[in-house]
Scaffold this motif. Structure first.
Motif, short mmCIF file in Angstrom:
data_model
loop_
_atom_site.label_atom_id
_atom_site.label_comp_id
_atom_site.label_asym_id
_atom_site.label_seq_id
_atom_site.Cartn_x
_atom_site.Cartn_y
_atom_site.Cartn_z
N GLU A 186 -48.57 23.69 33.21
CA GLU A 186 -48.41 25.12 33.48
C GLU A 186 -49.02 25.49 34.82
N GLY A 187 -48.17 26.01 35.72
CA GLY A 187 -48.64 26.52 37.00
C GLY A 187 -49.00 25.48 38.04
N ARG A 188 -48.76 24.18 37.77
CA ARG A 188 -49.15 23.15 38.74
C ARG A 188 -48.14 23.03 39.88
N LEU A 189 -46.88 23.39 39.63
CA LEU A 189 -45.86 23.35 40.67
C LEU A 189 -45.71 24.75 41.27
N ARG A 190 -45.90 24.85 42.58
CA ARG A 190 -45.77 26.15 43.24
C ARG A 190 -44.81 26.01 44.42
N TYR A 191 -43.85 26.92 44.49
CA TYR A 191 -42.86 26.90 45.58
C TYR A 191 -43.35 27.79 46.72
N LEU A 192 -43.48 27.18 47.91
CA LEU A 192 -43.95 27.93 49.07
C LEU A 192 -42.83 28.62 49.82
N GLY A 193 -41.65 28.02 49.83
CA GLY A 193 -40.61 28.38 50.79
C GLY A 193 -40.61 27.32 51.89
N PRO A 194 -39.56 27.26 52.71
CA PRO A 194 -39.46 26.21 53.73
C PRO A 194 -40.52 26.34 54.80
N LEU A 195 -40.92 25.19 55.36
CA LEU A 195 -41.90 25.14 56.44
C LEU A 195 -41.21 24.61 57.69
N SER A 196 -40.87 25.50 58.59
CA SER A 196 -40.18 25.11 59.82
C SER A 196 -40.97 25.57 61.03
N GLY A 197 -41.21 24.64 61.95
CA GLY A 197 -41.87 24.99 63.20
C GLY A 197 -40.91 25.55 64.22
N VAL A 198 -39.62 25.54 63.92
CA VAL A 198 -38.60 26.07 64.82
C VAL A 198 -38.32 27.53 64.46
N ARG A 199 -38.25 28.38 65.47
CA ARG A 199 -37.94 29.79 65.27
C ARG A 199 -36.71 30.17 66.10
N ALA A 200 -36.02 31.20 65.66
CA ALA A 200 -34.86 31.69 66.42
C ALA A 200 -35.30 32.24 67.76
N MET A 201 -34.58 31.87 68.82
CA MET A 201 -34.86 32.33 70.17
C MET A 201 -33.72 33.22 70.65
N ASP A 202 -34.02 34.07 71.58
CA ASP A 202 -33.01 34.95 72.17
C ASP A 202 -32.33 34.21 73.31
N VAL A 203 -31.49 33.24 72.94
CA VAL A 203 -30.77 32.44 73.93
C VAL A 203 -29.30 32.35 73.53
N ASP A 204 -28.45 32.05 74.49
CA ASP A 204 -27.02 31.88 74.22
C ASP A 204 -26.76 30.50 73.61
N GLU A 205 -25.72 30.43 72.77
CA GLU A 205 -25.28 29.14 72.26
C GLU A 205 -24.36 28.51 73.31
N ASP A 206 -24.97 27.95 74.34
CA ASP A 206 -24.19 27.44 75.47
C ASP A 206 -24.05 25.92 75.45
N ILE A 207 -24.46 25.28 74.38
CA ILE A 207 -24.26 23.85 74.20
C ILE A 207 -23.31 23.65 73.03
N ASP A 208 -22.24 22.91 73.24
CA ASP A 208 -21.28 22.69 72.15
C ASP A 208 -21.85 21.76 71.10
N TYR A 209 -22.38 20.61 71.54
CA TYR A 209 -22.89 19.62 70.60
C TYR A 209 -24.24 19.11 71.09
N PHE A 210 -25.23 19.19 70.19
CA PHE A 210 -26.54 18.63 70.48
C PHE A 210 -26.76 17.44 69.55
N PHE A 211 -26.88 16.25 70.15
CA PHE A 211 -27.09 15.02 69.39
C PHE A 211 -28.58 14.69 69.37
N SER A 212 -29.17 14.69 68.18
CA SER A 212 -30.57 14.34 68.03
C SER A 212 -30.64 13.00 67.30
N VAL A 213 -30.82 11.94 68.07
CA VAL A 213 -30.88 10.59 67.50
C VAL A 213 -32.32 10.32 67.08
#
Length: 361
Positions: A186-213
């Protein structure tokens, strides 16, 4: 006001994902005045933390469990099974070390990102973990249940298990982090929500494809070869990062694409924001980052990593992304399919950090 604490923060070192998501919690801890000791193997993840946090933390290098990666998925499972005695021995050694560090350093709080042996009987200990259930090829119910039973036993020393996902509707992790077969308490599992260090920026989507290998060798190198050889068949503005920290600063043009040897966290975040479609592995930290931005993606899971294979399939079946295997990858055909997907549902990290502190405080 919360008193300053001595915190032992341990991290799993398979790839950069655990370090990247834990930074979301480490930075506010330090800002609050907590004195943090980071325990992690000498690895790319440890180098990332040192470059981001500098001397604001202490660092304690300690080996992690074996990594029996192979060029062939079947061999990975064989090697992983054979290495289990060493894995169990490592957990016991981790726990002995942890109890010693608690005594010697006056540790008040332990946070462990998926290192099962780093907990103490004497201080509150929290495990950040998104895989309550391990996905086994073929999905044998009895075997998955047995593995869950084993994981529940390994985690029984922790005060709570903190899941970086939403609780409703399968969230981002699907069966990995939801609807466990067993009673975890009881109560041992707690959901935080996602943890992302990336935030939305005020930039144009000017790259068609970004490959992250990315990924563990030899699979990272095999994927790099496939991407670079496919560039002459692709059109549009293309940016590639090869995920090689040893090649930081390297930049060149190949078949009209801009290729970087390595991008640091800030540059990577900018490229994710600017891209219309992201080509990447389907690691869970990457998934949280793309959900923060609501991006379309082409997922190519690392062969043999059943968690990545499951996550790619889970979101492919829901129409969020397009996914394929490394062996069947055909970029000229697969990228348009990824563009036609709906994109990952947008989920915000904003509340997860506060929920974390509400629990551990």
């Amino acid at each position: 006001m919360t008193m300053s604490r001595r915190v032992l923060f341990a991290l799993h070192d398979w790839g950069l994902g655990h370090a990247a998501r834990s930074l979301v919690l480490l930075r506010p801890m330090i800002e609050r005045g907590d004195r943090v000791t980071i325990l992690m193997a000498e690895s790319a993840g440890m180098r990332l933390l040192k470059s981001e946090l500098g001397d604001a933390c202490e660092y304690y290098a300690y080996p992690d469990i074996p990594k029996p990666f192979s060029r062939y998925p079947a061999m990975f499972y064989v090697r992983m099974s054979l290495s289990m005695p060493m894995v169990w021995a490592r957990y016991k050694l981790e726990h002995r070390l942890t109890e010693r560090l608690v005594r010697e350093r006056g540790i008040d709080l332990i946070v462990s990102d998926s290192r099962f042996g780093v907990w103490s009987r004497d201080v509150p200990s929290y495990c950040i973990f998104h895989s309550l259930r391990q996905i086994i090829p073929g999905r044998p119910r009895s075997l998955e249940r047995l593995v869950e039973w084993g994981q529940r036993g390994l985690l029984k020393g922790f005060t709570k298990v903190l899941i970086p996902d939403t609780e409703a509707d399968g969230g981002l992790s699907g069966d990995l982090g939801h609807d466990p077969d067993l009673d975890w308490g009881e109560g041992r599992l707690r959901y935080l929500g996602p943890l992302s260090g990336v935030r939305a920026m005020d930039v144009d989507e000017d790259i068609d494809y970004f490959f992250s290998v990315s990924g563990i060798e030899p699979q990272r190198g095999l994927l790099e070869k496939h991407v670079l050889e496919a560039l002459p068949k692709l059109s549009g503005r293309i940016v590639v990062t090869l995920g090689r920290p040893d090649a930081a600063g390297e930049k060149y043009t190949r078949d009209g694409a801009t290729v970087y040897g390595y991008l640091d966290r800030r540059a990577q975040a900018e490229m994710l924001n600017r891209a219309r479609v992201v080509f990447t592995r389907s690691g869970y930290t990457t998934l949280m980052e793309l959900a923060e931005l609501g991006k379309r993606a082409l997922f190519v899971p690392t062969p043999g990593q059943s968690e990545q294979e499951y996550l790619a399939r889970f979101h492919h079946e829901r129409g969020h992304v397009y996914s394929t295997t490394q062996r069947r990858l055909n970029l000229a055909e697969d990228l348009p399919r990824a563009e036609a997907a709906s994109g990952l549902p947008r989920l915000s990290t904003a509340g997860a950090v506060q929920r974390f502190f509400d629990i551990v405080d």
